[in-house]
Design an enzyme around this catalytic site. Structure first.
Site, PDB file in Angstrom:
ATOM      1  N   PRO A 160       0.817  -1.222   0.000  1.00 36.21           N
ATOM      2  CG  PRO A 160      -0.845  -1.575   1.593  1.00 36.21           C
ATOM      3  CD  PRO A 160       0.489  -2.078   1.157  1.00 36.21           C
ATOM      4  CE1 TYR A 161       5.487   5.556   2.689  1.00 34.89           C
ATOM      5  CE2 TYR A 161       7.092   4.251   1.462  1.00 34.89           C
ATOM      6  CZ  TYR A 161       6.747   5.424   2.111  1.00 34.89           C
ATOM      7  OH  TYR A 161       7.648   6.464   2.186  1.00 34.89           O
ATOM      8  CB  VAL A 162       5.158   0.358  -2.942  1.00 36.70           C
ATOM      9  CG1 VAL A 162       5.536   0.371  -4.410  1.00 36.70           C
ATOM     10  CG2 VAL A 162       6.376   0.013  -2.083  1.00 36.70           C
ATOM     11  CB  SER A 164       0.305   5.612  -1.186  1.00 40.71           C
ATOM     12  OG  SER A 164       1.497   5.570  -0.418  1.00 40.71           O
TER      13      SER A 164
END
Length: 257
Positions: A160-162, A164
């Protein structure tokens, strides 16, 4: 760090989000050092108040607004405060963002994905809409978005971080293309491992991770928050006047490997 670029932001009104700690707080100090009047936005009022008091004691023009930028009204309120105090918005550093634990994708709950995307992408979207509106009215401006080396490459167990941070770069490039003829430049910094709360938290919960990152980074170290802030400063000031749509790695060479 030696100051070789006095008054790079003299007379400029700047909004800095995620300014209560880490890169955002460093940016507040760096931008005001170079003459900017700043409005700082974040969710933690206690830290904002302390930072603004520090800056004012040094003779700088600083104020703050408590805002959750994932809420459209809060983003609008932050930009409105800049316009009310200074009459214009010359530059913005959209730094607000969160990380997440290192967990394989199939084990992550939907709420983790939603929280990260709301803050890192929806929050940026909200800010861009109101910042660009203000800059169109003024005839131009400069926006710098904080992505990550994770916006250029993949990081294991951080889907999810990547996702985003890739979205941050996509929004940066789209806005740069759309508003270049209106005098608005839009760029991004893509920090590598930086001594911010997110990274320190990751390192603390995963023994050995910091050493592994150092081994994968040609400069064999993490960055100080002020080093990322200096890159954002250059992209926000007139010295980068022919630069737009750039996602600048500030990662000690990590993305070269």
């Amino acid at each position: 760090m030696t100051n070789n670029h006095a008054n790079m932001m003299s007379g400029k009104a700047v909004l800095i989000t995620g300014a209560s700690s880490g890169i955002g707080a460093a940016a507040a100090r760096v931008f005001t050092r170079e003459g900017a009047a700043v409005v700082l936005a974040a969710r933690r009022e206690d830290r904002l108040a302390v930072l603004v008091a520090e800056l004012r004691e040094k003779g700088h023009d600083a104020s703050y607004v408590v805002a959750d930028l994932a809420r459209p009204r809060d983003a609008q309120r932050a930009v409105t405060l800049v316009l009310e105090r200074h009459g214009r918005l010359d530059a913005a550093f959209n730094n607000a963002g969160i990380g997440g634990d290192q967990v394989p994708l199939h084990l992550l709950g939907d709420e983790v994905y939603d929280t990260i995307m709301d803050t890192n992408v929806r929050g940026l979207w909200n800010c861009l809409k109101h910042e660009i509106t203000a800059m169109l009215a003024a005839g131009g401006g400069a926006i710098v978005n904080n992505s990550s080396v994770g916006g250029l490459l993949a990081i294991p167990a951080a889907a999810p971080y990547v996702a985003s941070k890739h979205a941050v770069i996509g929004l940066t490039r789209a806005a740069a293309l759309e508003y270049a003829r209106h005098g608005i430049r839009v760029n991004a910094v893509a920090p590598g491992a930086t001594r911010s709360e997110i990274t320190v938290d990751w390192f603390g919960r995963h023994p050995g991770l910091e050493e592994a990152v150092h081994q994968q980074t040609p400069q064999a170290r993490t960055a100080g928050p002020e080093e990322i802030a200096e890159a954002a400063l250059w992209l926000a000031c007139d010295r980068s006047s022919y630069v737009t749509g750039l996602a600048m790695p500030v990662d000690g060479g990590y993305s070269v490997c």
